[in-house]
Design a protein around this motif. Sequence first.
Motif: not given
Length: 440
Positions: A315-323, A358-365, A368-373
């Motif tokens: 779920k990481a975005t740009q703000i996660c890398t800076t703040t 994050a896109k690469e990590a999402a491939e391992l999830v 169903d877990a992504l939809a539920e989240s």
Amino acid sequence: MTIPAQTSGTTLTKDAAPGDTLLKVTGLQKHFPIKKGLLQRQVGAVRAVDGIDFEVRAGETLGVVGESGCGKSTMGRLITRLLEPTAGKVEFQGKDITHLGVGGMRPLRRDVQMIFQDPYSSLNPRHTIGTIVSAPFKLQGVQPEGGVKKEVQRLLSVVGLNPEHYNRYPHEFSGGQRQRIGIARALALNPRLVVADEPVSALDVSIQAQVVNLLDDLQSELGLTYVIIAHDLSVVRHVSDRIAVMYLGKIMELADRDLLYKSPMHPYTKALMSAVPIPDPARRGAKSERILLKGDVPSPIAPPSGCRFHTRCWKATQICTTTEPPLKELRPGQQVACHHPENFEDQAPQDVVLLTAAKEAAELVSEDALAESAATSAAVAAEVEANEAAEAETSEAAEATETEESAAAEAETSEAAEATEGAASDGDEPAAEEPPAKEK
């Protein structure tokens, strides 16, 4: 289990009532220097613990979980003052013990004890069990009533060992029995706080249950306060009141046990929970919903900027890398350090572009877990918006009611004032006519 009463010679007064803050940690850091060259100049540091804050209340059990190398054991040695902190503050019953020396810590050693991880290396093979368990009495200069031997034998019976094994050596005992000896040594001076560093990780499953139940019984009988460090989430769930999840020297989430297992907020916590096996034969052929994390834990020598989990988070975005997200209480009893928490509204809704990692990590999830989240987060956000709208309507209605009441009150006040003025003017006219009557 009935525990024999402790002799009066070692009984200590319990100052902290149940529920009071016994241990408070603020901004705790421990950096191990890396030195190279002939002159041994420092070229870097291992950030084992890099700024954590938490409290431990008297009578409770705080569980600390996380992957290997996240700083759990270092944190345990810092709060027991077996290591010198690099920065931060450790307070025990309101007293700052951060930089106390050996002499200053000696009286507090009665109140703060530690159970070490490895029962094979924590006991001196050259000493008998009686010598090992009686060492705290000799170091503190305490003379128990009835003698040291009688008290040591009582402690051995407390932890489920035969008191007649007083003269045996550690190599004559199994791993579970050695861990019980370590527990007896830790309880010798009736401490207030016991830090258990993975007390059952080196034991068989059947022995783990015995030791965990023993710790539970001792807490209820003696009123102990525990900080239990472990990586087995099922053990932590069984013994803990609150749980802190650590990752790369930071606390990612700190919550009550039931809240954490029912609705984890941090993605890392959710990934850990998905790894807990469910002992259900009916699920043998079911597809696993385990969340696989991308890569290994980054090096604590050069941790990632911003949120330390963003290199493996889906779920990481740009703000996660800076703040770096602060550890904030988003729900009563649940503190989370995340910009995009699970089971709660997004804390950074303006940042929606996922990172490549994050896109690469999402491939391992699993899908169903992504939809539920996504569904859960959307539902919580909608619920929060509905609550805010309801609060706004309530406040507007209250303001309208207050305006009407104030207008009615003003109208009543003005009418009363006019009536008073009219009555005053009617009373003045006869008074003005009296003097002519007297002249006549």
